[in-house]
Design an enzyme around this catalytic site. Structure first.
Site, PDB file in Angstrom:
ATOM      1  N   ASN A  85       0.830  -1.198   0.000  1.00  0.00           N
ATOM      2  CA  ASN A  85       0.000   0.000   0.000  1.00  0.00           C
ATOM      3  C   ASN A  85       0.869   1.255   0.000  1.00  0.00           C
ATOM      4  O   ASN A  85       1.690   1.393  -0.905  1.00  0.00           O
ATOM      5  CB  ASN A  85      -1.101  -0.024   1.060  1.00  0.00           C
ATOM      6  N   ASP A  86       0.748   2.161   0.953  1.00  0.00           N
ATOM      7  CA  ASP A  86       1.335   3.496   0.843  1.00  0.00           C
ATOM      8  C   ASP A  86       2.778   3.514   0.354  1.00  0.00           C
ATOM      9  O   ASP A  86       3.627   2.797   0.886  1.00  0.00           O
ATOM     10  CB  ASP A  86       1.368   4.181   2.214  1.00  0.00           C
TER      11      ASP A  86
END
Length: 684
Positions: free
Chosen positions: A56-57
């Site tokens: 993710n991020d």
């Protein structure tokens, strides 16, 4: 950022691993990208994705000694969220990426959540030497024992190959489970480090100062402001010239929000203003106040008063925020609200107001929770009942953030009415949230319509910029996914990709500085030299005009003119009944991506939808587009980058057609060029 099922919070209690232990972990974790040819179905060919497992991020992007480093939230053990560690990839050009061994692994005590990386040029930490200053990661450690999030350090003295967690961590803690995502830079004006970090549930960003990255002093808070319909995460602060004038600069504060974006998904909002070294002050009002009027109910008391509850879902009185087992509820006013998650989704019931006279033209209120409208057999709705019939109805959007709703009551003036809040659903999202019913003279505005968005698509989140970019550009990259359906997209053995890196600038639009974004110029090196063009073409009403260009990796520029059409635009990934429309609605003056027929959407999460963004045509009446088409995404840059939309799509790989269309009248394709692109993995 993190998985919503764990209220996606991060925290830290940094276990001090020895340098030898960290080095050993890196050496035992060979680069995973050697295990794939990057040719799987839906594998992005223009965007970075990990060889396998969940991502993710983006974290800590930085340029260092000729190499761009990209770190990212990573699960070493599977392709769903969990075991958060920092993955690592490097690139010579922001285009071709090589996955490296895990940089910061989770351990028995902590998960390693998002943050940033800086080059400590002056060795203020003492982690390196004056001749070999360290790279320092400032990240949120999530303490597994209690969910507390705090800010910690790790450092590298070999250019980011191996990392040592600092034994004195955490270096900043407030004992909160919602204190995360530090982004740090050296502020030459104050001769100190500046940290921007999120107080997520409070919809605030805090600023801290430090001489050495180890001891931090609170400077100020910013917020709540802008869109607050979800958790605030991953802030970033930087300065840009306005209209290319270095003598005129503004500060930009990026605040990512989940959910609560323009498509009711994860998104990145931004504020333009001034930063004096201590306080950020946005241009214009930080937020718009809701219209005032006659408050029918604000649910601040211990009971529902004259409202009548049936069933078990609503209990005997308003909820005080989030209920046990529920994801974080946000967007309500005061302390109380209607929340039918009492004892979970299994309970049902109704809550009905006393009768009132419709004596103002609008009813404004806040609503969230499940998306089960009255047309379904088991609704979760807010209804307006007049003469025994439901004359207005709305529902939530399958998230816990309450958003403003406005009902136009002008045709009901003088009528007796009742508000009915219904929870008849016992399945997933089988509950409803509501608050602040007010009769007003003016309609309330949706929060998302008042915010400034970096991207109006559904798949751009956790945007963060590169530190120390050598040409002086401000380059940003985001997570090309969102938390509504991110864990279920049909990809394997990996899940998630990043957006293209984008160069940011500030340009004056209608008298106000606005972010403008374009793909980094380095993307052009992927061009094969094969270019498809089309002559000026009139598109008849209802026509679908195939263009000579075909391909699944394209960089398209086009100019279209509306004529008499209601809607017009381009279609990509066409074939076999599938298509992704990139169009313009002349009545609503909106750019849109229609992915309702784009391919596989069986994984749910309201994926098959039309996403819209406000956009005025250029002064000459044309819609100018740049569209970057990948195997499983489109990035749309309209009006020279004033409006950007990013959406994932999952078409049949054989569907590579491109066409122009118009509905409700004629349009014209005035210019068209499509560059075929090579894969970033082609020369591996």
């Amino acid at each position: 950022m993190r998985d919503r099922t764990v209220t996606h919070h991060r925290s830290k209690r940094l276990l001090a691993l020895s340098a030898a232990a960290v080095l050993g972990m890196a050496l035992l974790a060979p680069s995973a990208d050697a295990q794939t040819a990057y040719t799987e179905t839906y594998r992005p060919q223009l965007h970075f994705s990990p060889a396998q497992n969940w991502m993710n991020d983006p974290n800590g992007p930085i340029w260092y000694k000729g190499t761009y480093h990209l770190f990212f939230q990573y699960n070493p053990s599977g392709n769903t969220w969990g075991n958060m560690s920092w993955g690592h990839a490097t690139s010579p050009d922001l285009v071709h990426w090589t996955e490296q061994p895990i940089a910061l692994p989770q351990d028995a005590d902590e998960m390693v959540f998002s943050g940033g990386v800086v080059l400590d040029k002056n060795n203020t930490t003492g982690f390196g030497t004056s001749s070999n200053p360290p790279l320092v990661a400032i990240y949120t450690s999530y303490r597994k024992s209690d969910g507390v999030q705090a800010q910690s350090l790790a450092y590298s003295t070999d250019g980011g190959t191996t990392w040592t967690k600092y034994a004195g961590s955490p270096v900043l803690t407030i004992g909160s489970q919602n204190f995360r995502d530090p982004k740090v830079f050296w502020n030459a004006r104050t001769n100190s480090w500046l940290m921007t970090v999120a107080l997520s549930a409070d919809h605030k960003v805090s600023f801290y100062s430090s001489p050495n990255l180890k001891s931090w002093t609170k400077l100020s808070d910013f917020g709540p402001a802008g869109a607050t319909g979800g958790l605030w995460e991953c802030p970033d602060l930087f300065r840009l010239p306005v209209d290319g004038d270095p003598s005129r600069t503004k500060w930009v504060l990026v605040v990512n929000i989940n959910p609560g974006g323009p498509q009711n998904t994860s998104a990145a909002q931004y504020f333009v203003g001034d930063f004096d070294g201590t306080t950020f002050t946005p241009d214009g009002p930080a937020t718009s106040a809701p219209p005032t009027g006659t408050v029918l109910a604000d649910f601040e008391g211990s009971t529902y008063g004259s409202w009548t509850a049936t069933g078990a879902a609503f209990g005997t009185g308003p909820a005080q925020g989030t209920l046990p087992g529920q994801q974080n509820v946000s967007g309500y006013l005061g302390k109380g609200l209607v929340n039918s998650f009492l004892q979970g989704d299994a309970t049902t019931g109704t809550l009905t107001s006393p009768a009132f006279t419709v004596d103002k033209p609008y009813l404004n209120f806040l609503v969230g929770g499940g998306n089960h409208p009255n047309s379904q057999p088991n609704p979760t709705t807010v209804n307006l009942v007049v003469d025994g019939a439901v004359v207005r109805t709305t529902t939530g959007k399958d998230n816990e953030a309450l958003d403003p709703v406005q009902w136009d009551l002008r045709t009901l003036a003088g009528k007796q009415a009742q508000i009915q809040i219904v929870d008849n659903n016992t399945g997933g999202w089988g509950h409803i949230n509501a608050d602040q019913f007010t009769l007003t003279d003016t309609p309330a505005q949706n929060q998302a319509s008042n915010a400034h968005w970096m991207d109006y698509g559904a798949d751009f989140y956790a945007a963060t910029s590169f530190n120390d970019e050598p040409t002086g550009r401000r380059v940003v990259i985001g997570w090309m996914n969102n938390w509504q359906y991110g864990g279920n997209i049909p990809t394997s053995p990996w899940r998630s990709a990043d957006s293209l890196p984008r160069e940011l600038s500030l340009k004056t639009v209608n008298g106000t500085p606005q972010l403008v974004q374009v793909p980094v110029k380095e993307l052009e090196q992927l061009r094969t030299g094969t270019v498809g063009t089309a002559p000026t073409t009139v598109i008849a009403a209802g026509a679908d005009v195939p263009l000579s260009t075909q391909g699944t990796l394209l960089d398209i520029t086009a100019a279209l003119r509306a004529g008499t059409a209601n809607e017009f635009g381009l279609k990509v990934h066409t074939g076999g009944g599938q298509e992704t429309r990139i169009g313009y609605d002349t009545t609503a003056q909106e750019l849109y991506i229609d992915r309702t027929r784009s391919g596989d959407s069986s994984f749910g999460g309201n994926f098959a939808a039309v996403h819209r963004a406000p956009l005025s045509l250029d002064a000459d009446g044309k819609l100018r587009l740049r569209v970057v088409v990948d195997t499983s995404s489109v990035e749309v840059y309209a009006g020279d980058g004033r409006v950007v939309m990013t959406d994932q799509i999952f078409p049949n790989p054989a569907n590579n057609g491109v066409s122009a269309y118009a509905t409700g009248g004629t349009a014209s394709l005035d210019a068209f060029s499509a560059q075929k692109l090579n894969s970033i993995w082609a020369d591996r």
